[in-house]
Write a protein that holds these residues in place. Structure first.
Motif, PDB file in Angstrom:
ATOM      1  N   PHE A  46       0.820  -1.204   0.000  1.00 56.35           N
ATOM      2  CA  PHE A  46       0.000   0.000   0.000  1.00 56.35           C
ATOM      3  C   PHE A  46       0.856   1.257   0.000  1.00 56.35           C
ATOM      4  O   PHE A  46       0.338   2.371   0.010  1.00 56.35           O
ATOM      5  CB  PHE A  46      -0.925   0.018   1.222  1.00 56.35           C
ATOM      6  N   GLY A  47       2.171   1.091   0.016  1.00 56.54           N
ATOM      7  CA  GLY A  47       3.057   2.244   0.023  1.00 56.54           C
ATOM      8  C   GLY A  47       3.252   2.840   1.398  1.00 56.54           C
ATOM      9  O   GLY A  47       3.728   3.972   1.522  1.00 56.54           O
ATOM     10  N   LEU A  48       2.903   2.087   2.438  1.00 59.43           N
ATOM     11  CA  LEU A  48       3.023   2.597   3.802  1.00 59.43           C
ATOM     12  C   LEU A  48       4.428   2.393   4.346  1.00 59.43           C
ATOM     13  O   LEU A  48       5.124   1.451   3.954  1.00 59.43           O
ATOM     14  CB  LEU A  48       2.018   1.891   4.723  1.00 59.43           C
ATOM     15  N   LEU A  49       4.824   3.257   5.260  1.00 59.89           N
ATOM     16  CA  LEU A  49       6.127   3.148   5.886  1.00 59.89           C
ATOM     17  C   LEU A  49       6.125   2.056   6.954  1.00 59.89           C
ATOM     18  O   LEU A  49       5.081   1.626   7.433  1.00 59.89           O
ATOM     19  CB  LEU A  49       6.530   4.487   6.507  1.00 59.89           C
ATOM     20  N   HIS A  50       7.321   1.650   7.321  1.00 64.27           N
ATOM     21  CA  HIS A  50       7.504   0.516   8.226  1.00 64.27           C
ATOM     22  C   HIS A  50       6.700   0.642   9.521  1.00 64.27           C
ATOM     23  O   HIS A  50       5.977  -0.275   9.916  1.00 64.27           O
ATOM     24  CB  HIS A  50       8.989   0.355   8.558  1.00 64.27           C
ATOM     25  N   ASP A  51       6.820   1.768  10.207  1.00 60.83           N
ATOM     26  CA  ASP A  51       6.146   1.935  11.493  1.00 60.83           C
ATOM     27  C   ASP A  51       4.627   1.874  11.359  1.00 60.83           C
ATOM     28  O   ASP A  51       3.941   1.298  12.208  1.00 60.83           O
ATOM     29  CB  ASP A  51       6.555   3.256  12.140  1.00 60.83           C
ATOM     30  N   LYS A  88      -7.762  -2.942   6.929  1.00 60.00           N
ATOM     31  CA  LYS A  88      -7.101  -1.992   7.826  1.00 60.00           C
ATOM     32  C   LYS A  88      -6.289  -0.978   7.023  1.00 60.00           C
ATOM     33  O   LYS A  88      -6.330   0.231   7.303  1.00 60.00           O
ATOM     34  CB  LYS A  88      -6.177  -2.736   8.794  1.00 60.00           C
ATOM     35  N   CYS A  89      -5.545  -1.473   6.045  1.00 62.55           N
ATOM     36  CA  CYS A  89      -4.716  -0.586   5.210  1.00 62.55           C
ATOM     37  C   CYS A  89      -5.576   0.374   4.402  1.00 62.55           C
ATOM     38  O   CYS A  89      -5.267   1.571   4.285  1.00 62.55           O
ATOM     39  CB  CYS A  89      -3.849  -1.416   4.266  1.00 62.55           C
ATOM     40  N   TYR A  90      -6.658  -0.142   3.860  1.00 63.90           N
ATOM     41  CA  TYR A  90      -7.538   0.689   3.032  1.00 63.90           C
ATOM     42  C   TYR A  90      -8.139   1.829   3.854  1.00 63.90           C
ATOM     43  O   TYR A  90      -8.095   3.000   3.454  1.00 63.90           O
ATOM     44  CB  TYR A  90      -8.643  -0.168   2.415  1.00 63.90           C
ATOM     45  N   HIS A  91      -8.692   1.487   5.014  1.00 63.09           N
ATOM     46  CA  HIS A  91      -9.321   2.512   5.843  1.00 63.09           C
ATOM     47  C   HIS A  91      -8.287   3.511   6.381  1.00 63.09           C
ATOM     48  O   HIS A  91      -8.576   4.706   6.503  1.00 63.09           O
ATOM     49  CB  HIS A  91     -10.073   1.855   7.003  1.00 63.09           C
ATOM     50  N   TRP A  92      -7.095   3.013   6.668  1.00 57.99           N
ATOM     51  CA  TRP A  92      -6.039   3.906   7.162  1.00 57.99           C
ATOM     52  C   TRP A  92      -5.661   4.926   6.100  1.00 57.99           C
ATOM     53  O   TRP A  92      -5.529   6.118   6.377  1.00 57.99           O
ATOM     54  CB  TRP A  92      -4.822   3.091   7.572  1.00 57.99           C
ATOM     55  N   THR A  93      -5.479   4.455   4.866  1.00 59.44           N
ATOM     56  CA  THR A  93      -5.096   5.356   3.780  1.00 59.44           C
ATOM     57  C   THR A  93      -6.215   6.337   3.452  1.00 59.44           C
ATOM     58  O   THR A  93      -5.958   7.493   3.112  1.00 59.44           O
ATOM     59  CB  THR A  93      -4.707   4.579   2.510  1.00 59.44           C
ATOM     60  N   LYS A 101      -4.682  15.823   1.501  1.00 61.57           N
ATOM     61  CA  LYS A 101      -4.837  15.350   0.129  1.00 61.57           C
ATOM     62  C   LYS A 101      -3.522  14.850  -0.465  1.00 61.57           C
ATOM     63  O   LYS A 101      -3.509  14.077  -1.410  1.00 61.57           O
ATOM     64  CB  LYS A 101      -5.408  16.457  -0.750  1.00 61.57           C
ATOM     65  N   SER A 102      -2.411  15.314   0.068  1.00 60.66           N
ATOM     66  CA  SER A 102      -1.115  14.911  -0.473  1.00 60.66           C
ATOM     67  C   SER A 102      -0.457  13.819   0.350  1.00 60.66           C
ATOM     68  O   SER A 102       0.748  13.607   0.259  1.00 60.66           O
ATOM     69  CB  SER A 102      -0.167  16.116  -0.524  1.00 60.66           C
ATOM     70  N   ALA A 103      -1.243  13.094   1.162  1.00 67.78           N
ATOM     71  CA  ALA A 103      -0.675  12.102   2.073  1.00 67.78           C
ATOM     72  C   ALA A 103       0.134  11.039   1.343  1.00 67.78           C
ATOM     73  O   ALA A 103       1.281  10.780   1.684  1.00 67.78           O
ATOM     74  CB  ALA A 103      -1.789  11.440   2.879  1.00 67.78           C
ATOM     75  N   PHE A 104      -0.452  10.376   0.348  1.00 66.60           N
ATOM     76  CA  PHE A 104       0.261   9.279  -0.305  1.00 66.60           C
ATOM     77  C   PHE A 104       0.366   9.460  -1.821  1.00 66.60           C
ATOM     78  O   PHE A 104       1.361   9.076  -2.412  1.00 66.60           O
ATOM     79  CB  PHE A 104      -0.437   7.940  -0.021  1.00 66.60           C
ATOM     80  N   SER A 105      -0.667   9.974  -2.454  1.00 66.20           N
ATOM     81  CA  SER A 105      -0.635  10.058  -3.903  1.00 66.20           C
ATOM     82  C   SER A 105      -1.562  11.135  -4.401  1.00 66.20           C
ATOM     83  O   SER A 105      -2.442  11.605  -3.687  1.00 66.20           O
ATOM     84  CB  SER A 105      -1.039   8.717  -4.523  1.00 66.20           C
ATOM     85  N   GLU A 106      -1.354  11.537  -5.644  1.00 63.40           N
ATOM     86  CA  GLU A 106      -2.240  12.501  -6.278  1.00 63.40           C
ATOM     87  C   GLU A 106      -2.503  12.028  -7.696  1.00 63.40           C
ATOM     88  O   GLU A 106      -1.645  11.457  -8.363  1.00 63.40           O
ATOM     89  CB  GLU A 106      -1.622  13.890  -6.286  1.00 63.40           C
ATOM     90  N   VAL A 107      -3.721  12.208  -8.136  1.00 61.69           N
ATOM     91  CA  VAL A 107      -4.096  11.766  -9.470  1.00 61.69           C
ATOM     92  C   VAL A 107      -3.852  12.899 -10.460  1.00 61.69           C
ATOM     93  O   VAL A 107      -4.368  14.007 -10.305  1.00 61.69           O
ATOM     94  CB  VAL A 107      -5.580  11.352  -9.511  1.00 61.69           C
ATOM     95  N   GLU A 139      11.747  -0.602  -5.125  1.00 66.29           N
ATOM     96  CA  GLU A 139      11.427   0.671  -5.752  1.00 66.29           C
ATOM     97  C   GLU A 139      10.594   0.467  -7.017  1.00 66.29           C
ATOM     98  O   GLU A 139       9.669   1.242  -7.290  1.00 66.29           O
ATOM     99  CB  GLU A 139      12.714   1.424  -6.082  1.00 66.29           C
ATOM    100  N   CYS A 140      10.924  -0.586  -7.782  1.00 65.44           N
ATOM    101  CA  CYS A 140      10.162  -0.870  -9.002  1.00 65.44           C
ATOM    102  C   CYS A 140       8.720  -1.233  -8.662  1.00 65.44           C
ATOM    103  O   CYS A 140       7.778  -0.780  -9.325  1.00 65.44           O
ATOM    104  CB  CYS A 140      10.810  -2.019  -9.777  1.00 65.44           C
ATOM    105  N   ILE A 141       8.547  -2.036  -7.642  1.00 70.34           N
ATOM    106  CA  ILE A 141       7.205  -2.454  -7.245  1.00 70.34           C
ATOM    107  C   ILE A 141       6.397  -1.264  -6.744  1.00 70.34           C
ATOM    108  O   ILE A 141       5.208  -1.137  -7.030  1.00 70.34           O
ATOM    109  CB  ILE A 141       7.287  -3.557  -6.159  1.00 70.34           C
ATOM    110  N   GLU A 142       7.043  -0.377  -6.009  1.00 69.14           N
ATOM    111  CA  GLU A 142       6.335   0.776  -5.447  1.00 69.14           C
ATOM    112  C   GLU A 142       5.858   1.741  -6.522  1.00 69.14           C
ATOM    113  O   GLU A 142       4.964   2.551  -6.285  1.00 69.14           O
ATOM    114  CB  GLU A 142       7.237   1.509  -4.446  1.00 69.14           C
ATOM    115  N   GLN A 143       6.429   1.649  -7.719  1.00 69.62           N
ATOM    116  CA  GLN A 143       6.022   2.528  -8.808  1.00 69.62           C
ATOM    117  C   GLN A 143       4.744   2.046  -9.480  1.00 69.62           C
ATOM    118  O   GLN A 143       4.133   2.769 -10.267  1.00 69.62           O
ATOM    119  CB  GLN A 143       7.149   2.649  -9.838  1.00 69.62           C
ATOM    120  N   LEU A 144       4.325   0.827  -9.159  1.00 70.60           N
ATOM    121  CA  LEU A 144       3.087   0.308  -9.728  1.00 70.60           C
ATOM    122  C   LEU A 144       1.886   0.976  -9.072  1.00 70.60           C
ATOM    123  O   LEU A 144       1.934   1.380  -7.912  1.00 70.60           O
ATOM    124  CB  LEU A 144       2.993  -1.205  -9.515  1.00 70.60           C
TER     125      LEU A 144
END
Length: 219
Positions: A46-51, A88-93, A101-107, A139-144
């Protein structure tokens, strides 16, 4: 872990779940350790950080424990647990995006999803990865795009079959196949045949111990 627990640790999930339901609460540690790696990969997909992932893993395990009475053995415990983690990940994001609005991604205007660049120094997991290849692959996977990344992680890194992946993501098996093929086509061709699964999104033993301890403090 006691000797009896060590013997039980080789038992299938369904047997361990039955024993936990019967009152052997301590055996839940086996399920936590057995599936921590899978949950960690899901969270990272989901692109979330370790913590943040570690916190959500704890929440997923706790939710699973509190709802064991609703678990039906017709489904695999691992699949059921991953479904909880995905939720859990979906609701968190969604909550994070709502606050910023700039938390993880922008369209973009083209409809493509562009993930915000993360500062490696802010993510302690980078210290765990000690292979250059693992870093490049990650890094390649995170670009998907998220829908492709999650399917790729579940199918190729965690080893879920098409049916299991479709079940946890609530999509058709055809969609699973299509998304996986598209994910692979987006990755570098030379990486498709030799990426080392163990090197990507590793979950170090020290973190596993922390998750076990924190979950048992709350159940």
């Amino acid at each position: 872990m006691h000797k009896t627990e060590a013997v039980v640790s080789y038992a299938p999930d369904s047997e361990i779940v039955s024993k936990i339901k019967a009152g052997e609460k301590d055996l839940f540690e086996i399920l936590i350790r057995r599936h921590n790696g899978a949950l960690y990969k899901v969270g990272r997909s989901f692109g979330l950080l370790h913590d943040d992932v570690q916190d959500l893993m704890q929440e997923a395990h706790i939710a699973a424990y509190l709802n064991l009475g609703k678990f039906e053995s017709r489904a695999a415990y691992k699949t059921w647990l991953i479904r909880i983690m995905l939720n859990k990940c979906y609701h968190w994001t969604m909550e994070k995006a709502h606050k910023s609005k700039s938390a993880f991604s922008e369209v973009s205007h083209t409809g493509e999803v562009n993930f915000a660049e993360k500062n490696p120094s802010s993510d302690g997991h980078r210290e765990v990865l000690n292979r250059e290849l693992g870093r490049v692959l990650e890094e390649c996977i995170e670009q998907l795009a998220p829908e492709y990344r999650t399917v790729f992680v579940l199918r190729e890194l965690e080893g879920l079959n098409v049916h299991e992946t479709a079940e946890v993501m609530e999509i058709t098996e055809t969609n699973v196949k299509v998304r996986l093929n598209r994910a692979k086509s987006m990755l570098r061709r030379k990486l498709e045949s030799w990426y080392p699964k163990a090197a990507v999104y590793e979950f170090n033993l020290i973190y596993c111990d922390q998750v076990v301890e924190r979950v048992f403090q709350r159940i």
